[in-house]
Write an enzyme that holds these catalytic residues in place. Structure first.
Site, PDB file in Angstrom:
ATOM      1  CD  GLU A   1      63.545  33.344  44.067  1.00  0.00           C
ATOM      2  OE1 GLU A   1      63.825  32.166  44.684  1.00  0.00           O
ATOM      3  OE2 GLU A   1      64.244  33.891  43.375  1.00  0.00           O
TER       4      GLU A   1
ATOM      5  CG  PHE B   1      72.078  31.650  31.960  1.00  0.00           C
ATOM      6  CD1 PHE B   1      72.793  30.530  32.747  1.00  0.00           C
ATOM      7  CD2 PHE B   1      72.041  32.912  32.645  1.00  0.00           C
ATOM      8  CE1 PHE B   1      72.876  30.487  34.216  1.00  0.00           C
ATOM      9  CE2 PHE B   1      72.257  33.104  34.192  1.00  0.00           C
ATOM     10  CZ  PHE B   1      72.727  32.020  34.732  1.00  0.00           C
ATOM     11  CD  GLN B   2      69.423  32.408  35.876  1.00  0.00           C
ATOM     12  OE1 GLN B   2      69.088  33.974  35.834  1.00  0.00           O
ATOM     13  NE2 GLN B   2      70.042  32.164  36.936  1.00  0.00           N
TER      14      GLN B   2
ATOM     15  CE  LYS C   1      67.734  41.818  30.702  1.00  0.00           C
ATOM     16  NZ  LYS C   1      69.131  41.071  30.942  1.00  0.00           N
TER      17      LYS C   1
ATOM     18  CG  MET D   1      49.658  15.349  61.112  1.00  0.00           C
ATOM     19  SD  MET D   1      48.457  15.059  62.423  1.00  0.00           S
ATOM     20  CE  MET D   1      47.558  16.580  62.507  1.00  0.00           C
TER      21      MET D   1
HETATM   22  C1  LIG Z   1      56.234  20.713  52.627  1.00  0.00           C
HETATM   23  C2  LIG Z   1      55.751  19.567  53.236  1.00  0.00           C
HETATM   24  N1  LIG Z   1      56.312  18.298  53.310  1.00  0.00           N
HETATM   25  C3  LIG Z   1      55.808  17.198  54.010  1.00  0.00           C
HETATM   26  C4  LIG Z   1      54.611  17.527  54.634  1.00  0.00           C
HETATM   27  C5  LIG Z   1      54.129  16.291  55.303  1.00  0.00           C
HETATM   28  N2  LIG Z   1      53.869  16.547  56.550  1.00  0.00           N
HETATM   29  C6  LIG Z   1      52.442  17.079  57.120  1.00  0.00           C
HETATM   30  S1  LIG Z   1      52.417  17.448  58.871  1.00  0.00           S
HETATM   31  C7  LIG Z   1      54.238  17.168  58.842  1.00  0.00           C
HETATM   32  C8  LIG Z   1      54.881  17.245  60.284  1.00  0.00           C
HETATM   33  C9  LIG Z   1      55.118  18.715  60.821  1.00  0.00           C
HETATM   34  O1  LIG Z   1      55.699  18.754  61.906  1.00  0.00           O
HETATM   35  P1  LIG Z   1      55.979  20.014  62.516  1.00  0.00           P
HETATM   36  O2  LIG Z   1      56.351  21.168  61.585  1.00  0.00           O
HETATM   37  O3  LIG Z   1      57.297  19.875  63.324  1.00  0.00           O
HETATM   38  O4  LIG Z   1      54.550  20.276  63.132  1.00  0.00           O
HETATM   39  P2  LIG Z   1      53.735  19.363  64.196  1.00  0.00           P
HETATM   40  O5  LIG Z   1      52.960  18.495  63.638  1.00  0.00           O
HETATM   41  O6  LIG Z   1      54.868  18.855  65.280  1.00  0.00           O
HETATM   42  O7  LIG Z   1      52.781  20.246  64.915  1.00  0.00           O
HETATM   43  C10 LIG Z   1      54.619  16.759  57.718  1.00  0.00           C
HETATM   44  C11 LIG Z   1      56.113  16.186  57.306  1.00  0.00           C
HETATM   45  C12 LIG Z   1      53.900  18.631  54.298  1.00  0.00           C
HETATM   46  N3  LIG Z   1      52.796  18.757  54.622  1.00  0.00           N
HETATM   47  N4  LIG Z   1      54.455  19.623  53.665  1.00  0.00           N
END
Ligand SMILES: Cc1ncc(C[n+]2csc(CCOP(=O)(O)OP(=O)(O)O)c2C)c(N)n1
Length: 588
Positions: A64, A126-127, A176, A492
C-alpha cells in the site's frame, strides 16, 4: 475493457438507488477518474466487488505504501488527482509514508480506505485502526464516513480539497456497513456546499504597488522559482517576468522544470547541493522574488546569514508560509499565476531601462570559475561516475523523459546533470525525502502519461525498499526504464559520515542482490554497466526494447555530491569538490 451492460448500468446510476460501494465508483467516475491504485482486503471488499460495473482501471500494487506513491506520481505527472484504495488496519497504516510524502510536497491524492462496520468502531475489532486519527497531521483533511448517503458528498469534497488552494492528500475512511447499505445517488446534488468553497485569496493593492517599486528599483534581483510554479501552471508568466526584466532564476528541487534549464537566465538548483554560482547570487542579491516556494531549510542554509542584502517579496498561496522561516518585506498571497498576471502589466513600461546586465555578467563570471571543478569535465579515467550516467540519460532522451528519482546522492546528481526544460518532467520526493519513492511513483507517472518515456533513477538502497513493485510493472505491462546507481553504499549517508563523522561508515555499506537477475525473476530484461563506453549503448537498448528494462550502473563507490552546504551552515559556506583528479587517484 468494460462490458456494455456495465456502461448502461453506469448511466442508469445517476439519481438512482445504489449500494454505498457502487456510489464510491460512480462518484469517482463522475470526478473523471479513469485509473485507481489499490490493494483489497476484508473491510473494503464490497467496493472491490462493485468495481466490475464501472469503467475504471484498477492497478494492483504490491504494497500500500507503493500505491500511495503511485497515486502521487500519477498526480505529479498529470496534474490530475491520484487515487489509492486500501483495506482497514494494516492496509490503512501502510498508507502513512505515502500520505506524509504527498503532504510535505503538496500533492493532490485521495486515499479511500475500508473501515470495520460502524457497530464495531471503538471495540478493537479485527483490523480496526483509527486511521483518521493517525493521519490527521499528514493529510490536508480526512473523513470517517458511516452512512451510504454521506459517501458521494465526502468523496466530492475530498477531490475539491485535494486539488484546490495549496494541494494535498485527503483520506476518506468508509465503514463496511456504509458500503453495503443502499442510498440515493445523485452526483450533481453531491457537489460540495458553499461553506466548503475555498475563498479565492485576493492580493492587496498596496502590496502589489510595493512589489512593483521594489522590482523596478532592484539592481541585483533573483527570482526563486518553486513547486508552486508547476502547481499554478505559471511557467509562462514566470518566464515573461524573468525575460522582461532580465532577472536570473534559481530553482528549488521541486521547482525544476518550472523554468527551462536551458534558458540563458536559468541559474539552476539552489540550496544544499545547488551550484556555487546559484547560492552566491542569492547571497549577493538585493532583491529575492520568491515564487511558490517555502524557504525550506535545505534551500536557505543558516537563516541568520541568509540573503543578508536582499529585500524579499514572497508570492505564495498558503498564508501560513509567510514569515514562517524568512521574514519578507512584501507578501502577495494568492494563486501565483494570477498574481504574476496582476504584476506584469505594471512592470512592462519600465522594463527597457532595467540595468540587469552588470549583475548577469558577474553571475556568468562565477559560473566560469566553478566549471573547472565539474566532474562532468573529467576525462574518462576508467571509472564510472553517476554524473556521467545521468548526463548521458539526459542526452539520450533529449531531455524529454519524465525522470522519477529516489532519495540520496543520485537524486542530487539528477538535479544537477539532467536539464529539465518542461514542467512535470522531474518527479521526486523533496519535503519528506522518502526512499523507496521512485519505482512506484514512476508506475503512477506511466499510468497517467502512457505516451511519455519514463525513467526511474534510484540508488541501490532506496530501490530495495519498494522493489516488489517490479511485479506491478510486469503485471500491467508497463514500459518503464530503470537506472540503478549502485555505489555499494547508502551513498548520501556515507557522504555525511565522511564529511561530518570522521569517515566512520557506520551501517552505510549495503549489500544488494544481482539486480539484473532480480528483474529477470519478474520477466523484466536488464543489463549491468561498469564502464563509460557501455553507458549510451545500454541506454539505447533500454529505450528501444519497447518494454520495461533495468540497468544496474556500478559506479564509483565513494564519490560525493558537490558543492555541499553542511547542515546549518551559511549558504555561501560551500564544501567544494576538492579536485576530481586528486580525489579519484587513491582508488585508480
Ligand atoms: C525511508 C528513508 N529512510 C532513511 C532515509 C535517510 N537517507 C537519506 S539518503 C539515504 C541513502 C540513500 O542510499 P541509496 O538509495 O543507495 O542512494 P545514494 O545516496 O547512494 O544515491 C538514506 C538512508 C530516507 N531518506 N528515507
Amino acid at each position: 475493457m468494460m462490458p456494455i451492460e456495465a456502461t448502461n448500468q453506469r448511466q442508469a446510476t445517476h439519481a438512482a438507488r445504489l449500494t454505498g460501494a457502487e456510489i464510491v465508483w460512480a462518484t469517482l467516475e463522475g470526478e473523471g477518474v479513469r485509473e485507481v491504485f489499490g490493494y483489497p482486503g476484508g473491510a473494503i471488499l464490497p467496493i472491490y466487488d462493485a468495481l466490475r460495473k464501472f469503467p475504471i482501471r484498477h492497478i494492483l500494487v504490491r504494497h500500500e505504501q507503493g500505491g500511495t506513491h503511485m497515486a502521487d506520481g500519477y498526480a505529479r505527472a498529470s496534474g490530475r488527482v491520484g487515487v489509492m484504495m486500501a483495506t482497514s488496519g494494516p492496509g490503512a497504516t501502510n498508507l502513512v509514508t505515502g500520505l506524509a510524502t504527498a503532504m510535505l510536497d503538496s500533492i493532490p491524492i485521495v486515499c479511500i480506505t475500508g473501515q470495520v462496520s460502524s457497530k464495531f468502531l471503538g471495540t478493537d475489532a479485527f483490523q480496526e485502526v483509527d486511521i483518521t486519527g493517525i493521519t490527521l497531521p499528514i493529510t490536508k483533511h480526512n473523513y470517517l464516513v458511516t452512512r451510504a448517503e454521506e459517501i458521494a458528498p465526502a468523496i466530492r469534497e475530498a477531490f475539491l480539497i485535494a486539488r484546490s488552494g495549496r494541494p494535498g492528500p485527503v483520506l476518506v475512511d468508509i465503514t463496511k456497513d456504509a458500503q453495503q447499505a443502499i442510498a440515493d445517488f445523485d452526483f450533481d446534488a453531491a457537489i460540495p456546499g458553499e461553506q466548503r468553497k475555498h475563498p479565492m485569496l485576493r492580493v492587496e493593492e498596496e502590496a502589489v504597488t510595493n512589489a512593483v517599486e521594489m522590482i523596478l528599483a532592484a539592481k541585483r534581483p533573483v527570482i526563486l522559482s518553486g513547486h508552486g510554479v508547476l502547481e499554478a501552471r505559471a511557467s509562462d508568466q514566470l518566464r515573461t517576468l524573468a525575460e522582461r526584466l532580465q532577472i536570473p532564476v534559481a530553482t528549488t528541487l521541486l521547482g525544476l522544470g518550472g523554468f527551462p534549464a536551458s534558458h540563458e537566465l536559468s541559474l539552476g538548483m539552489m540550496g544544499m547541493h545547488g551550484e556555487s554560482w546559484v547560492n552566491e547570487s542569492i547571497q549577493q542579491a538585493d532583491l529575492l522574488i520568491a515564487c511558490g516556494m517555502r524557504f525550506d531549510d535545505r534551500v536557505t542554509g543558516s537563516l541568520a546569514t541568509y540573503a543578508p542584502k536582499a529585500k524579499k517579496i514572497h508570492i505564495e498561496i498558503d498564508p501560513a508560509e509567510i514569515n514562517k522561516n524568512v521574514a519578507v518585506d512584501v507578501a502577495l498571497i494568492g494563486d501565483l499565476r494570477e498574481v504574476l498576471e496582476q504584476l506584469l502589466p505594471r512592470l512592462a513600461p519600465r522594463s527597457a531601462k532595467k540595468d540587469g546586465s552588470a549583475w548577469l555578467r558577474s553571475i556568468r563570471a562565477l559560473k566560469g570559475t566553478a566549471s573547472v571543478r565539474d566532474i562532468q569535465n573529467l576525462p574518462d579515467n576508467g571509472h564510472l561516475y553517476a554524473a556521467h550516467v545521468i548526463n548521458d540519460i539526459w542526452h539520450a532522451t533529449g531531455g524529454k523523459a519524465i525522470i522519477v528519482t529516489d532519495v540520496g546522492q543520485h537524486q542530487m546528481w539528477e538535479a544537477q546533470y539532467y536539464k529539465h526544460d518542461e514542467p512535470r518532467s522531474l518527479i521526486t520526493s523533496g519535503g519528506l525525502g522518502t526512499m523507496g519513492f521512485a519505482l512506484p511513483a514512476a508506475i503512477g507517472a506511466k499510468v497517467a502519461c502512457p505516451e511519455k518515456e519514463v525513467w526511474v533513477i534510484a540508488g541501490d538502497g532506496g530501490f530495495q525498499m519498494t522493489s516488489p513493485e517490479l511485479a506491478t510493472i510486469a503485471q500491467e505491462g508497463l514500459d518503464i526504464n530503470i537506472a540503478i546507481i549502485n555505489n555499494g553504499f547508502l551513498g548520501m549517508v556515507r557522504q555525511w559520515q565522511q564529511l561530518i563523522y570522521d569517515g566512520n561508515y557506520a551501517c552505510s555499506p549495503i549489500l544488494s542482490p544481482d539486480f539484473v537477475k532480480l528483474a529477470g525473476a519478474f520477466g523484466i530484461d536488464g543489463a549491468t554497466v561498469t564502464n563509460r563506453p557501455e553507458v549510451l549503448p545500454t541506454i539505447a537498448r533500454a529505450r528501444t526494447s519497447g518494454r520495461a528494462f533495468l540497468i544496474e550502473f556500478q559506479v564509483e563507490k565513494e564519490d560525493g555530491v558537490y558543492p555541499m552546504i553542511a547542515p546549518g551552515a551559511a549558504l555561501h559556506e560551500m564544501i567544494r569538490r576538492p579536485d576530481p583528479l586528486i580525489e579519484t587517484t587513491s582508488d585508480v
